[in-house]
Enzyme design. Structure first.
Site, PDB file in Angstrom:
ATOM      1  N   LYS A 177      73.061  79.532  24.735  1.00  0.00           N
ATOM      2  CA  LYS A 177      72.739  78.795  26.014  1.00  0.00           C
ATOM      3  C   LYS A 177      73.805  78.564  26.840  1.00  0.00           C
ATOM      4  O   LYS A 177      74.591  77.724  26.619  1.00  0.00           O
ATOM      5  CB  LYS A 177      72.002  77.354  25.688  1.00  0.00           C
ATOM      6  CG  LYS A 177      70.861  76.971  26.444  1.00  0.00           C
ATOM      7  CD  LYS A 177      71.231  76.709  28.045  1.00  0.00           C
ATOM      8  CE  LYS A 177      71.895  75.434  28.285  1.00  0.00           C
ATOM      9  NZ  LYS A 177      72.438  75.345  29.863  1.00  0.00           N
ATOM     10  N   GLU A 252      82.847  70.194  20.589  1.00  0.00           N
ATOM     11  CA  GLU A 252      83.994  70.172  20.948  1.00  0.00           C
ATOM     12  C   GLU A 252      83.960  69.354  22.380  1.00  0.00           C
ATOM     13  O   GLU A 252      82.966  70.091  23.295  1.00  0.00           O
ATOM     14  CB  GLU A 252      84.454  71.691  21.293  1.00  0.00           C
ATOM     15  CG  GLU A 252      84.656  72.326  20.157  1.00  0.00           C
ATOM     16  CD  GLU A 252      85.941  72.039  19.036  1.00  0.00           C
ATOM     17  OE1 GLU A 252      86.771  71.452  19.691  1.00  0.00           O
ATOM     18  OE2 GLU A 252      85.876  72.519  18.039  1.00  0.00           O
ATOM     19  N   CYS A 286      89.548  71.099  28.944  1.00  0.00           N
ATOM     20  CA  CYS A 286      89.526  69.983  27.920  1.00  0.00           C
ATOM     21  C   CYS A 286      90.750  69.613  27.134  1.00  0.00           C
ATOM     22  O   CYS A 286      91.088  68.417  26.992  1.00  0.00           O
ATOM     23  CB  CYS A 286      88.356  70.223  26.935  1.00  0.00           C
ATOM     24  SG  CYS A 286      88.713  71.701  26.276  1.00  0.00           S
ATOM     25  N   GLU A 387      88.286  61.076  31.825  1.00  0.00           N
ATOM     26  CA  GLU A 387      88.803  62.582  32.052  1.00  0.00           C
ATOM     27  C   GLU A 387      88.306  62.940  33.281  1.00  0.00           C
ATOM     28  O   GLU A 387      87.091  62.985  33.761  1.00  0.00           O
ATOM     29  CB  GLU A 387      87.874  63.299  30.678  1.00  0.00           C
ATOM     30  CG  GLU A 387      88.117  65.008  30.971  1.00  0.00           C
ATOM     31  CD  GLU A 387      87.255  65.583  30.145  1.00  0.00           C
ATOM     32  OE1 GLU A 387      86.008  65.580  29.882  1.00  0.00           O
ATOM     33  OE2 GLU A 387      87.953  66.499  29.442  1.00  0.00           O
TER      34      GLU A 387
HETATM   35  P1  NAP Z   1      78.230  69.373  29.704  1.00  0.00           P
HETATM   36  O1  NAP Z   1      77.306  68.917  30.987  1.00  0.00           O
HETATM   37  O2  NAP Z   1      78.094  68.623  28.492  1.00  0.00           O
HETATM   38  O3  NAP Z   1      77.372  70.821  29.521  1.00  0.00           O
HETATM   39  C1  NAP Z   1      77.776  71.543  28.483  1.00  0.00           C
HETATM   40  C2  NAP Z   1      76.491  72.552  27.938  1.00  0.00           C
HETATM   41  O4  NAP Z   1      75.414  71.731  27.476  1.00  0.00           O
HETATM   42  C3  NAP Z   1      75.905  73.194  29.207  1.00  0.00           C
HETATM   43  O5  NAP Z   1      75.453  74.344  28.807  1.00  0.00           O
HETATM   44  C4  NAP Z   1      74.840  72.105  29.545  1.00  0.00           C
HETATM   45  O6  NAP Z   1      73.767  73.108  30.196  1.00  0.00           O
HETATM   46  C5  NAP Z   1      74.257  71.948  28.147  1.00  0.00           C
HETATM   47  N1  NAP Z   1      73.691  70.536  28.259  1.00  0.00           N
HETATM   48  C6  NAP Z   1      73.554  69.727  29.146  1.00  0.00           C
HETATM   49  N2  NAP Z   1      72.714  68.801  28.748  1.00  0.00           N
HETATM   50  C7  NAP Z   1      71.959  69.071  27.486  1.00  0.00           C
HETATM   51  C8  NAP Z   1      71.289  68.497  26.617  1.00  0.00           C
HETATM   52  N3  NAP Z   1      70.614  67.207  26.764  1.00  0.00           N
HETATM   53  N4  NAP Z   1      70.922  69.002  25.392  1.00  0.00           N
HETATM   54  C9  NAP Z   1      71.582  70.354  25.238  1.00  0.00           C
HETATM   55  N5  NAP Z   1      72.254  70.733  25.974  1.00  0.00           N
HETATM   56  C10 NAP Z   1      72.828  70.371  27.202  1.00  0.00           C
HETATM   57  O7  NAP Z   1      79.395  69.924  29.895  1.00  0.00           O
HETATM   58  P2  NAP Z   1      80.019  70.419  31.272  1.00  0.00           P
HETATM   59  O8  NAP Z   1      79.812  69.662  32.594  1.00  0.00           O
HETATM   60  O9  NAP Z   1      79.311  71.798  31.351  1.00  0.00           O
HETATM   61  O10 NAP Z   1      81.713  70.751  30.837  1.00  0.00           O
HETATM   62  C11 NAP Z   1      82.449  69.692  31.142  1.00  0.00           C
HETATM   63  C12 NAP Z   1      82.785  69.157  29.903  1.00  0.00           C
HETATM   64  O11 NAP Z   1      83.143  70.113  28.674  1.00  0.00           O
HETATM   65  C13 NAP Z   1      84.032  68.291  29.688  1.00  0.00           C
HETATM   66  O12 NAP Z   1      83.885  66.931  29.446  1.00  0.00           O
HETATM   67  C14 NAP Z   1      84.954  69.088  28.883  1.00  0.00           C
HETATM   68  O13 NAP Z   1      86.249  68.101  28.385  1.00  0.00           O
HETATM   69  C15 NAP Z   1      84.180  69.535  27.900  1.00  0.00           C
HETATM   70  N6  NAP Z   1      84.764  70.813  27.299  1.00  0.00           N
HETATM   71  C16 NAP Z   1      85.421  70.535  26.144  1.00  0.00           C
HETATM   72  C17 NAP Z   1      85.999  71.818  25.482  1.00  0.00           C
HETATM   73  C18 NAP Z   1      86.468  71.640  23.881  1.00  0.00           C
HETATM   74  O14 NAP Z   1      86.607  72.858  23.306  1.00  0.00           O
HETATM   75  N7  NAP Z   1      86.745  70.378  23.571  1.00  0.00           N
HETATM   76  C19 NAP Z   1      85.965  72.764  25.967  1.00  0.00           C
HETATM   77  C20 NAP Z   1      85.091  72.873  27.395  1.00  0.00           C
HETATM   78  C21 NAP Z   1      84.876  71.746  28.040  1.00  0.00           C
HETATM   79  P3  NAP Z   1      73.634  72.858  31.903  1.00  0.00           P
HETATM   80  O15 NAP Z   1      74.822  73.678  32.290  1.00  0.00           O
HETATM   81  O16 NAP Z   1      72.481  73.493  32.117  1.00  0.00           O
HETATM   82  O17 NAP Z   1      73.752  71.430  32.314  1.00  0.00           O
END
Ligand code: NAP
Ligand code: MG
Length: 483
Positions: A177, A252, A286, A387
């Protein structure tokens, strides 16, 4: 470019591109122009169920593909990624707003990743264990089963590869996804996997909202493992839901990493690398070392040099070769990041540079922000704790090594970080004292395919990359043979 109809992108299930059963779609906006350029199928629980059933049916065959053949399939996929490097990089650059040069590096990293895990396939196995009984204890290493892989928008193709390659290597089947804002390279990867000869159903891609499709994937009873990269907030929900049927889960999540610069550091290196260790991908990383802690005797010098470097950055259109800083993922996200500028000023930090929206006409409709430097930041300020996930760096002074360690560890997060010093004893001492999953000494980068990557505290659970991740995509089965 002229007028053209938006691209139409369907789901990829069981080897076929098909619309969502509901027929729903959502628009994809180019973050550099604000123009809608694609319509994406909005999968929901029905589509997720069809995809999971397909992955479940493919399990029996895929786990039995012998190690040499599986290695060859992953190597062929790596080759196809390289053959298509330029088109994948351009797609990613346009979709995510990132500089084309960074996008090329990320596509290469995805190919490297498939090559690495292709090579791992015939090098991991079980053991024979000397148990206290008359017989032989064997361990089999078996696939977990259907894995749900959920990825974010910041490094879409690279993070997809980090999860897909080890999961496929260990014989699992997949429903991927992608993030709604960046679904395109995930769909292309799925098509290239088919072209490489990976059987239909082994890798399915369901686009759709996280709250609907992502949630359905985490809840699905046939999914045995979820590997999630994204925000800590959503990670918490994923972990809670996964608990209901004891799904395996790796997470992650976010970070607010510290970059410690001691007075004996080589500033000619430390200044530019510190800048890039927060501004890569416009700070949407991240691992961004977004808190720079500088020993007081070099604090002013460091700030002067850092500001000069920020002032010479080339902000531009993502697809232009000379662009160093592209746009952010959306204007909504840019505005959320920009809100931290008045907040930091109100908290008493000094804005030394940036934080404005560029005025150049060709950037006017894009999600741009001039990278910002805050100085005199106190560790308790919101800009130092939260963050920001954008091009904003917080610089703060420290006096002693102990104080630097205490500030570095004063965070809910623990993902990444750097230490700059020529004193090897101090480098090792501080490296042990910092609560984090990965760390670099005298450089700004610590992610290597061959080494485990992941966070402590609220930055995550489990590890990706290296051989370590293979344990997260396999189960040990112990078999005792009596003699
Ligand atoms: P996000 O909102 O948590 O979304 C990540 C993924 O999860 C997207 O595919 C999103 O789909 C999906 N998602 C959202 N709500 C969900 C739910 N209730 N159940 C299952 N899946 C769900 O994060 P983001 O805004 O895309 O990315 C930014 C964040 O990712 C930052 O906090 C960053 O630090 C973190 N990050 C961490 C790493 C690491 O390796 N530690 C790497 C990259 C990013 P949708 O797009 O459709 O909402
Ligand atoms: Mg989100």
């Amino acid at each position: 470019m002229g007028l053209s109809l938006p691209m139409m992108e369907h789901l990829l299930i069981d080897g076929d591109r098909r619309p969502a059963v509901s027929g729903s779609q959502f628009d994809l906006t180019d973050p550099a122009t604000g123009q809608v350029w694609a319509a994406i199928a909005a999968g929901d629980a029905v589509d997720v169920d069809i995809a999971v059933q397909s992955a479940d049916r493919a399990r029996g065959h895929w786990r039995k593909v012998n190690s040499r053949d599986r290695t060859r399939l992953l190597l062929r996929l790596a080759d196809l990624i390289r053959v298509n490097l330029e088109s994948l990089a351009r797609l990613e650059s346009r979709n995510a707003g990132k500089p084309i040069r960074e996008a090329r590096d990320e596509v290469n990293l995805a190919a490297d990743c498939f090559e690495y895990y292709a090579g791992a396939i015939n090098k991991v196995g079980g053991q024979t264990i000397p148990v206290a009984a008359a017989g032989t204890s064997l361990t089999f290493r078996e696939p977990v089963g259907v894995c749900g892989l959920i990825i974010p928008w910041n490094f879409p193709i690279a993070i997809a590869a980090w999860k897909l390659a080890p999961a496929l290597a260990m014989g699992n089947t997949i429903v991927l996804k992608p993030a709604s804002q960046t679904p395109l390279t995930a769909l292309r990867l799925g098509e290239l996997a088919l072209e490489a000869g990976i059987p239909p159903g082994v890798l399915n891609v369901v686009t759709g909202s996280g709250a609907i499709a992502g949630n359905a994937l985490v809840r699905h009873p046939l999914v045995r493992k979820i590997s999630f990269t994204g925000s800590t907030e959503v990670g918490i929900q994923v972990m809670k839901l996964a608990a209901e049927d004891i799904k395996r889960v790796t997470l992650e999540l976010g970070g607010k990493s510290a970059n410690l610069i001691f007075a004996d550091a080589d500033l000619d290196l430390a200044v530019p690398k510190s800048m890039w260790s927060v501004l890569g991908n416009a700070g949407q990383d991240c691992c961004a070392r977004s808190r720079i802690l500088v020993q007081r005797s070099i604090y002013d010098t460091f700030l002067t040099q850092l500001t000069q470097q920020f002032q010479s950055l080339k902000i531009g259109l993502p697809l232009e070769e000379s662009t160093e800083i592209g746009c952010l993922i959306s204007t909504a996200h840019r505005d959320r990041v920009a809100d931290y500028i008045p907040m930091g000023q109100a908290e008493g930090a000094t804005l030394l540079w940036g934080g404005t929206i560029p005025t150049a006409a060709h950037l006017a409709d894009g999600a741009y922000l001039v990278p910002a430097i805050f100085a005199d930041v106190q560790p308790t300020m919101r800009i130092a704790q939260e963050e920001i996930f954008g091009p904003v760096v917080c610089v703060m002074p420290f006096d002693t090594e102990a104080e630097a360690i205490a500030i570095a560890n004063d965070s809910f997060y623990g993902l990444s970080g750097s230490i700059w010093t020529r004193d090897i004893g101090r480098a090792l001492r501080v490296a042990r004292a910092i609560e984090t999953g990965v760390l670099s000494i005298n450089t700004g980068h610590s992610v290597h395919l061959e080494a485990p990557f992941g966070g402590v505290k609220r930055s995550g659970l489990g590890r990706e990359l290296g051989m370590a991740v293979l344990d997260h995509y396999s189960e040990f089965k112990s078999v005792f043979i009596a003699e």
